[in-house]
Write an enzyme that holds these catalytic residues in place. Structure first.
Site, PDB file in Angstrom:
ATOM      1  CG  HIS A  79       4.430  -1.118   3.395  1.00  9.75           C
ATOM      2  ND1 HIS A  79       4.699   0.083   2.792  1.00  9.75           N
ATOM      3  CD2 HIS A  79       3.590  -1.763   2.547  1.00  9.75           C
ATOM      4  CE1 HIS A  79       4.055   0.173   1.641  1.00  9.75           C
ATOM      5  NE2 HIS A  79       3.360  -0.949   1.452  1.00  9.75           N
ATOM      6  CD  GLU A 130      -0.581  -1.622   1.642  1.00 11.94           C
ATOM      7  OE1 GLU A 130       0.550  -1.929   1.235  1.00 11.94           O
ATOM      8  OE2 GLU A 130      -1.333  -0.853   1.024  1.00 11.94           O
TER       9      GLU A 130
HETATM   10 CO    CO Z   1       1.912  -1.177  -0.071  1.00 14.76          CO
END
Ligand code: CO
Length: 134
Positions: A79, A130
């Site tokens: 991510h 995120e």
């Molecule tokens: Co992270």
């Protein structure tokens, strides 16, 4: 809405080898391994002048990154994390735009002790995103 790139998280099949590659081959500053039991990972933080790389390895077989490693045995980008000023504002904006916030939609304490949310990869072209309130 989003600010700085806070970190890129990479799941690796061998944390020691990965940390050594970043420190010796790329000449980066790397931390000692840090266990994050609440997140089911062991992490090595790679410090860059403008951001961070987080090398992730499953802490146990029920780790949330274990299925990723099973699918990507050689490792891969897991991510990317952007900073936001207000996590609730960011969450509400995303929901309004039709994005899928993972889990129950409530911000959780992330790896740096700050509130985070995750947005489903299908909403951003195959990349898990995120958001971290800083
Ligand atoms: Co992270």
């Amino acid at each position: 809405m989003i600010g700085k790139l806070n970190h890129v998280a990479i799941v690796v099949p061998d944390l020691e080898v990965a940390a050594l590659s970043y420190s010796t081959v790329l000449g980066a500053e790397v931390s000692d391994p840090v266990d994050l039991p609440a997140h089911g990972v062991t992490t090595v933080f790679v410090s860059l002048p403008n951001s961070k790389i987080e090398l992730l390895y499953p802490l146990n077989s029920s780790s949330p990154v274990q299925p990723f490693l099973d699918r990507n045995p050689g490792g891969g980008i897991h991510h990317i994390c952007f900073e936001v000023e207000d996590i609730f504002y960011a969450r509400d904006q995303l929901l309004k735009e039709g994005s899928t916030v993972l889990g129950d939609g409530e911000p959780k304490e992330g790896a740096h002790g700050k509130p985070v949310i995750f947005i489903h990869p299908k909403d951003f072209f195959g990349t898990l995103i995120e958001l971290e309130q800083v």
